[in-house]
Motif scaffolding. Structure first.
Motif, PDB file in Angstrom:
ATOM      1  N   GLU A 138     -49.626  26.938  14.548  1.00  0.00           N
ATOM      2  CA  GLU A 138     -48.804  26.500  13.421  1.00  0.00           C
ATOM      3  C   GLU A 138     -48.727  24.978  13.341  1.00  0.00           C
ATOM      4  O   GLU A 138     -48.915  24.392  12.267  1.00  0.00           O
ATOM      5  CB  GLU A 138     -47.400  27.090  13.548  1.00  0.00           C
ATOM      6  N   VAL A 139     -48.457  24.317  14.450  1.00  0.00           N
ATOM      7  CA  VAL A 139     -48.320  22.858  14.451  1.00  0.00           C
ATOM      8  C   VAL A 139     -49.646  22.195  14.102  1.00  0.00           C
ATOM      9  O   VAL A 139     -49.692  21.260  13.295  1.00  0.00           O
ATOM     10  CB  VAL A 139     -47.804  22.363  15.818  1.00  0.00           C
ATOM     11  N   ALA A 140     -50.740  22.669  14.697  1.00  0.00           N
ATOM     12  CA  ALA A 140     -52.055  22.077  14.416  1.00  0.00           C
ATOM     13  C   ALA A 140     -52.430  22.247  12.949  1.00  0.00           C
ATOM     14  O   ALA A 140     -52.913  21.305  12.309  1.00  0.00           O
ATOM     15  CB  ALA A 140     -53.112  22.708  15.317  1.00  0.00           C
ATOM     16  N   ALA A 141     -52.203  23.444  12.389  1.00  0.00           N
ATOM     17  CA  ALA A 141     -52.559  23.700  10.988  1.00  0.00           C
ATOM     18  C   ALA A 141     -51.752  22.817  10.038  1.00  0.00           C
ATOM     19  O   ALA A 141     -52.298  22.257   9.077  1.00  0.00           O
ATOM     20  CB  ALA A 141     -52.346  25.177  10.661  1.00  0.00           C
ATOM     21  N   ARG A 142     -50.463  22.654  10.310  1.00  0.00           N
ATOM     22  CA  ARG A 142     -49.614  21.865   9.415  1.00  0.00           C
ATOM     23  C   ARG A 142     -49.909  20.368   9.541  1.00  0.00           C
ATOM     24  O   ARG A 142     -49.840  19.633   8.559  1.00  0.00           O
ATOM     25  CB  ARG A 142     -48.139  22.167   9.689  1.00  0.00           C
ATOM     26  N   LEU A 143     -50.212  19.891  10.724  1.00  0.00           N
ATOM     27  CA  LEU A 143     -50.573  18.482  10.874  1.00  0.00           C
ATOM     28  C   LEU A 143     -51.919  18.182  10.223  1.00  0.00           C
ATOM     29  O   LEU A 143     -52.120  17.102   9.641  1.00  0.00           O
ATOM     30  CB  LEU A 143     -50.612  18.103  12.358  1.00  0.00           C
ATOM     31  N   GLN A 144     -52.840  19.142  10.301  1.00  0.00           N
ATOM     32  CA  GLN A 144     -54.137  18.958   9.647  1.00  0.00           C
ATOM     33  C   GLN A 144     -53.978  18.917   8.137  1.00  0.00           C
ATOM     34  O   GLN A 144     -54.618  18.095   7.450  1.00  0.00           O
ATOM     35  CB  GLN A 144     -55.090  20.084  10.056  1.00  0.00           C
ATOM     36  N   ALA A 145     -53.125  19.791   7.590  1.00  0.00           N
ATOM     37  CA  ALA A 145     -52.861  19.776   6.152  1.00  0.00           C
ATOM     38  C   ALA A 145     -52.172  18.474   5.742  1.00  0.00           C
ATOM     39  O   ALA A 145     -52.476  17.886   4.695  1.00  0.00           O
ATOM     40  CB  ALA A 145     -51.998  20.977   5.764  1.00  0.00           C
TER      41      ALA A 145
END
Length: 375
Positions: A138-145
């Motif tokens: 979740e954290v990786a996906a949101r930071l990438q977005a």
């Protein structure tokens, strides 16, 4: 093994009967029970050993070449021992005895306690592997977005000591609320960050204690291209001498500039895996300084590490600031909702229930009580 009354072969034996039939002392018999070499049942207040498990143990020892009560077989064939541990976990052995054998993990109490196959804790615990994996994704996906909309200038991981929370093995009282002070101090210097209080079992300087609990705060921080915030660097708070001095583990500060999607995910994984990294470093230090003393406390440390992971809810160790606060709430939401829904299932356990079971186990086995975790 015939009954004097009816001539029948008993299906279960008391501790006294079992050690006489096997021809071993009670100390050896209890050692076998603690390693789950023998299966037991409890009828009322009596703990009985299944006669079939004694026959099976003798057969296993004979097959392995006459191993001395199962000790030498471990050294000769560790793979066989690992397979045997997996099989033992699936059997209907005493619940907490099975959970505390070897190196227990949080998911074992979730899946095995009281024979349940589904999660039964009503709060998301810090030791849950599933929670950890969900958090990384979740954290990786949101930071990438976020990086695609507002490019990141820097992302990094930094460690801050929280010596006010340190505790000794002699008096395991861990006040997690004191870890908020260094976390809040870090937020002021880096407004977009996620911090986590981390406990590590380390070797104390005092020779009369087996280990100490060292507390730290690990932070994941980001800085945007169009923001004026500066990277906090290696600045640290002035530390007061700890009342429980220990050989503290270290985690070097890591910073990645102009990160790609792969860099972001790698940094998030380092942040989430920081507790394991710190514990590994602490183990290496302890073995180099006091090898025998550290190894002698292995089982006790495994039990304390397990209890700290089960007793501490994730909401009490994480904090965030700025844009990272919304990311943190979203990352922890699935685990918190899943744990809350456990109340709708039969046999759920809250934190007070788990503490009661841990105390019950300590009293039955004359072991150490669970750590007092103040939240």
């Amino acid at each position: 093994m015939k009954s004097e009354v009816s001539g029948l072969t008993p299906k279960a034996l008391s501790i006294g009967e079992a050690h006489r039939i096997m021809g071993v002392g009670k100390t050896t018999l209890y050692a076998l029970l603690s390693r789950n070499e023998l299966d037991t049942i409890r009828i009322g207040r009596r703990r009985l050993i299944l006669a079939s498990s004694i026959d099976a143990f003798i057969q296993r020892s004979t097959t392995r070449g006459g191993a001395e009560m199962g000790y030498s077989s471990r050294k000769a064939n560790p793979q066989l021992d690992d397979n045997n541990k997996v099989t033992k976990r699936k059997r209907n052995a005493p619940i907490l005895q099975r959970i505390f054998s070897g190196r227990p993990k949080e998911q074992e109490i979730v899946s095995n306690l009281r024979g349940m196959s589904e999660p039964i804790l009503t709060y998301a615990a810090t030791g849950a592997v599933r929670t950890e994996l969900e958090f990384v994704e979740e954290v990786a996906a949101r930071l990438q977005a976020l990086n695609e909309i507002n490019p990141l200038k820097k992302i990094g991981v930094m460690l801050t000591c929280a010596q006010e929370c340190d505790a000794s093995a002699r008096r395991l009282v861990l006040d997690m609320s004191k870890a908020r002070k260094p976390a809040n101090s870090f937020k002021k210097r880096q407004p977009h960050s996620i911090s986590r209080a981390v406990t590590t079992l380390a070797l104390p300087i005092a020779e009369d204690e087996a280990f100490a609990v060292a507390c730290s705060v690990v932070s994941l921080f980001v800085e945007f291209v169009n923001a004026a915030t500066s990277y906090p660097g290696t600045r640290t708070r002035a530390q007061q001498p700890s009342s429980i001095p220990s050989h503290r583990p270290e985690l070097p500060t890591e910073v990645c500039e102009n990160p790609t999607a792969a860099d972001i995910r790698a940094m998030v994984e380092k942040f989430v895996r920081a507790p394991k990294t710190l514990q590994r470093n602490a183990n290496e230090k302890a073995l180099a300084i006091g090898k025998e003393r550290w190894r002698a406390s292995r089982r006790q440390r495994a039990l304390v590490e397990f209890q700290l992971g089960v007793l501490t809810p994730v909401q009490k160790v994480y904090s965030a600031a700025g844009l990272s606060e919304a990311i943190l709430r979203q990352a922890l939401a699935p685990s918190i909702v899943r744990a809350s829904n456990a109340k709708q299932r039969r046999g759920w356990l809250d934190r007070a229930d788990v503490i009661h079971l841990l105390w019950e186990h300590a009293l039955e086995t004359h072991g150490a009580p669970p750590p007092l975790v103040k939240l």
